[in-house]
Motif scaffolding. Structure first.
Motif, mmCIF file in Angstrom:
data_model
loop_
_atom_site.group_PDB
_atom_site.id
_atom_site.type_symbol
_atom_site.label_atom_id
_atom_site.label_comp_id
_atom_site.label_asym_id
_atom_site.label_seq_id
_atom_site.Cartn_x
_atom_site.Cartn_y
_atom_site.Cartn_z
ATOM 1 N N ASN A 1 -9.206 -7.696 4.182
ATOM 2 C CA ASN A 1 -9.911 -6.497 4.630
ATOM 3 C C ASN A 1 -9.658 -6.207 6.105
ATOM 4 N N THR A 2 -9.557 -7.251 6.897
ATOM 5 C CA THR A 2 -9.232 -7.098 8.318
ATOM 6 C C THR A 2 -7.835 -6.508 8.477
ATOM 7 N N TYR A 3 -6.916 -6.957 7.649
ATOM 8 C CA TYR A 3 -5.554 -6.420 7.676
ATOM 9 C C TYR A 3 -5.555 -4.930 7.351
ATOM 10 N N TYR A 4 -6.326 -4.519 6.336
ATOM 11 C CA TYR A 4 -6.380 -3.096 5.986
ATOM 12 C C TYR A 4 -6.913 -2.272 7.152
ATOM 13 N N THR A 5 -7.914 -2.774 7.836
ATOM 14 C CA THR A 5 -8.446 -2.088 9.012
ATOM 15 C C THR A 5 -7.396 -2.020 10.106
ATOM 16 N N TRP A 6 -6.718 -3.143 10.344
ATOM 17 C CA TRP A 6 -5.660 -3.200 11.353
ATOM 18 C C TRP A 6 -4.544 -2.214 11.008
ATOM 19 N N LEU A 7 -4.175 -2.157 9.738
ATOM 20 C CA LEU A 7 -3.093 -1.275 9.305
ATOM 21 C C LEU A 7 -3.436 0.186 9.535
ATOM 22 N N GLN A 8 -4.679 0.567 9.287
ATOM 23 C CA GLN A 8 -5.090 1.947 9.536
ATOM 24 C C GLN A 8 -4.977 2.307 11.013
ATOM 25 N N ASP B 1 0.846 4.448 12.644
ATOM 26 C CA ASP B 1 1.937 5.188 13.282
ATOM 27 C C ASP B 1 3.091 4.275 13.690
ATOM 28 N N ARG B 2 2.822 2.972 13.845
ATOM 29 C CA ARG B 2 3.890 2.024 14.198
ATOM 30 C C ARG B 2 4.754 1.677 12.999
ATOM 31 N N TYR B 3 4.231 1.878 11.787
ATOM 32 C CA TYR B 3 4.942 1.408 10.597
ATOM 33 C C TYR B 3 5.262 2.530 9.705
#
Length: 81
Positions: A68-75, A79-81
């Motif tokens: 879940n932390t990764y999903y938050t980080w990804l949001q 723009d970087r990915y």
């Protein structure tokens, strides 16, 4: 439960799985620095909400928090990915 008791229980139940959490974060982010950030944030979240954990094995609980932390980080970094 006192903060000291909470920390002792957290150290015994969750911290042994920190390497596994980092490995999952590394696989998800494909970057060492980002994986460290995600794993650290997941560990902080796990400690913050540890009072709500009532199981005997912290591994899967920590990995769910990491995901879940990764999903938050990804949001935040989309723009970087």
């Amino acid at each position: 439960m006192t903060e000291h008791d909470k920390a002792k229980r957290f150290n015994a139940m969750v911290l042994p799985h920190l390497d596994t959490a980092y490995n999952l974060a590394r696989w998800l982010t494909r970057n060492d620095d980002d994986a460290q950030d995600v794993a650290q944030e997941a560990c902080l979240r796990a400690f913050k909400f540890f009072d709500g954990f009532h199981g005997n094995d912290g591994k899967f609980w920590l990995l769910a928090i990491l995901r879940n932390t990764y999903y938050t980080w990804l949001q935040k970094h989309r723009d970087r990915y």
